[in-house]
Enzyme design. Structure first.
Site, PDB file in Angstrom:
ATOM      1  N   TYR A 150      35.764  45.867  52.095  1.00 30.65           N
ATOM      2  CA  TYR A 150      36.159  46.943  53.014  1.00 30.65           C
ATOM      3  C   TYR A 150      35.733  48.320  52.521  1.00 30.65           C
ATOM      4  O   TYR A 150      36.101  49.327  53.104  1.00 30.65           O
ATOM      5  CB  TYR A 150      37.673  46.946  53.225  1.00 30.65           C
ATOM      6  CG  TYR A 150      38.200  45.780  54.051  1.00 30.65           C
ATOM      7  CD1 TYR A 150      37.401  44.673  54.338  1.00 30.65           C
ATOM      8  CD2 TYR A 150      39.500  45.798  54.545  1.00 30.65           C
ATOM      9  CE1 TYR A 150      37.896  43.615  55.081  1.00 30.65           C
ATOM     10  CE2 TYR A 150      40.002  44.740  55.292  1.00 30.65           C
ATOM     11  CZ  TYR A 150      39.190  43.650  55.558  1.00 30.65           C
ATOM     12  OH  TYR A 150      39.678  42.613  56.304  1.00 30.65           O
ATOM     13  N   LYS A 182      39.030  34.270  44.176  1.00 28.55           N
ATOM     14  CA  LYS A 182      38.029  33.198  44.131  1.00 28.55           C
ATOM     15  C   LYS A 182      37.065  33.513  42.992  1.00 28.55           C
ATOM     16  O   LYS A 182      35.847  33.601  43.182  1.00 28.55           O
ATOM     17  CB  LYS A 182      37.269  33.112  45.464  1.00 28.55           C
ATOM     18  CG  LYS A 182      38.037  32.480  46.600  1.00 28.55           C
ATOM     19  CD  LYS A 182      38.439  31.049  46.359  1.00 28.55           C
ATOM     20  CE  LYS A 182      37.439  30.070  46.859  1.00 28.55           C
ATOM     21  NZ  LYS A 182      37.946  28.657  46.747  1.00 28.55           N
ATOM     22  N   ASP A 207      44.558  41.654  53.482  1.00 30.03           N
ATOM     23  CA  ASP A 207      44.640  41.902  54.921  1.00 30.03           C
ATOM     24  C   ASP A 207      45.010  40.616  55.641  1.00 30.03           C
ATOM     25  O   ASP A 207      45.939  40.566  56.451  1.00 30.03           O
ATOM     26  CB  ASP A 207      43.286  42.441  55.405  1.00 30.03           C
ATOM     27  CG  ASP A 207      43.323  42.907  56.849  1.00 30.03           C
ATOM     28  OD1 ASP A 207      44.434  42.989  57.417  1.00 30.03           O
ATOM     29  OD2 ASP A 207      42.261  43.182  57.413  1.00 30.03           O
ATOM     30  N   ASP A 242      42.630  30.141  48.469  1.00 34.95           N
ATOM     31  CA  ASP A 242      42.765  29.075  49.480  1.00 34.95           C
ATOM     32  C   ASP A 242      43.979  28.190  49.166  1.00 34.95           C
ATOM     33  O   ASP A 242      44.743  27.798  50.052  1.00 34.95           O
ATOM     34  CB  ASP A 242      41.479  28.241  49.609  1.00 34.95           C
ATOM     35  CG  ASP A 242      40.843  27.886  48.275  1.00 34.95           C
ATOM     36  OD1 ASP A 242      41.324  28.377  47.234  1.00 34.95           O
ATOM     37  OD2 ASP A 242      39.872  27.106  48.274  1.00 34.95           O
TER      38      ASP A 242
HETATM   39 MG    MG Z   1      45.282  43.647  59.229  1.00 34.26          MG
END
Ligand code: MG
Ligand code: NAI
Length: 357
Positions: free
Chosen positions: A124, A191, A248, A224
């Protein structure tokens, strides 16, 4: 003395739910001087920008803001006000608690989670290369030369930077948060097995910091696996520490575990400033009808009061929300009832007064 707080009503259901929140905060008996500052879609038409300087100047004075949701207009060339606020004020930590409220229609009844999400880096960060652009051609050449990997001609590329310094501050913030609230553990999601040079930095840096932060149990999990654990045994998890993208995604998942967006509060925090806002958006589909659930932003205001040192008032609001939801007579549509935003707010304000007596 009255606290000075910047109030950004926002777009869509924003003004309806912020009005409702003022009723509840007033009932809690905390004196607040609201510096109301409009931002968002309507302001863009009037002032040519959705985030005028006066809004940032107000927060520079107050250091604390309560914010309704703001619509991100698609295709106008304006960047998201929400992203701009986080960057301008260096709000590097998003804090999103998800706690079961007894009586809420939801799958789980004993969830008490807090997502702490890094807010500035990762995918982001906004470093992107458009498919077919000259810049991407140059990047492709450089990457072929440096790593031998051939980026496809028809690919677009987003870069994922994660730094030691960016990770250190979110880790320190998370441990401070956990310790300050008597939380027992922090679980980091990553990860790092696949993305060794971004998630790997996050995991390694956090591991080192954790050694100097006794008192809170520190654990790590592949994200995960964490997602699976969240939807099977969420009651076994406590504070989750996540890079931007996973944070998020999983914070919405956590909101879903305990009854949905109408209940989910949040805060964007830096060392200097804090902006409290619900997780949900401006809900254009129900805006203007007075039916939105105000609880998410009322709880955000509760987090704000705690931040301002008004723990008693914050606590009263928390218990009031619980008792109104548990009682069940006054509920908005998203919780299966037919009460209006105002009716819900009045019921919570009444319950706050009772809590304080
Ligand atoms: Mg969101
Ligand atoms: P949304 O959260 O506004 O709505 C999703 C669904 O949840 C809708 O069906 C809505 O009616 C419902 N909902 C949301 N809040 C509710 C509440 N308090 N009570 C009852 N129902 C509620 O998400 P959407 O539709 O993706 O986004 C709408 C706009 O909001 C977009 O422009 C988006 O960019 C913006 N947005 C702004 C945020 C912010 O200011 N922090 C966060 C998320 C979205």
């Amino acid at each position: 003395m009255a606290h000075l707080v910047t109030l950004i009503p926002g777009d869509g259901i924003g003004p309806e739910v912020t009005d409702a929140t003022r009723l509840v905060v007033e009932a809690a008996g905390v004196e607040i001087r609201w510096d109301v500052q409009d931002a968002g879609a309507a302001v863009m038409e009037r002032e040519g920008t959705p985030l005028p300087d006066r809004v940032l100047e107000s927060i520079a004075r107050s250091r604390v803001a309560l914010k309704g949701p703001i619509t991100t207009p698609v295709g106008t060339g304006f960047r998201s006000v929400n992203v701009a606020l986080r960057q301008e004020l260096d709000l590097f930590a998003a804090v999103r608690p998800s706690r079961s409220v007894p009586g809420t229609p939801s799958r789980f009844t004993d969830v008490d989670l807090v997502v702490i999400r890094e807010n500035t880096e990762d995918l982001y960060a906004g470093v992107e290369f458009e498919r077919g652009s000259d810049e991407l051609d140059r990047l492709r050449d450089e990457i072929r030369r440096l790593s031998g990997f051939e980026i496809a001609q028809d690919a677009g590329v987003t870069v994922k930077p994660i730094s030691v310094s960016g990770t250190q501050r979110i880790v320190r913030f998370a441990f401070d948060y956990a310790r300050g609230r008597g939380r027992r553990s922090i679980t980091l999601g990553h990860k790092a097995n696949i993305m060794r040079d971004s998630d790997g930095v996050f995991l390694f840096t956090a591991g080192v910091e954790a050694q100097f932060s006794p008192g809170v149990w520190f654990d790590e999990m592949q994200v995960d696996e964490l997602a699976l654990r969240l939807v099977t045994e969420p009651e076994t998890l406590d504070v989750l520490l996540l890079p931007n993208l996973y944070g998020d995604i999983l914070s919405d998942l956590c909101a879903g575990l305990v009854g949905g967006l109408g209940l989910a509060p949040g805060a964007n925090m830096g060392w200097e400033y804090a902006v409290f806002e619900p997780v949900h958006g401006s809900a254009p589909d129900i805006a203007g009808r007075g039916v939105a659930n105000p609880i998410a932003i009322i709880r955000s205001a509760g987090m704000m009061l705690e931040h301002l040192g008004e723990a008693g008032a914050a606590d009263a609001i928390d218990r009031a929300v619980q008792s109104v939801v548990a009682d069940g007579t006054v509920r908005t549509g998203d919780l299966g009832g037919s009460a209006s935003t105002r009716e819900m707010a009045r019921a919570i304000a009444d319950a706050v007064r009772q809590e304080r007596d």
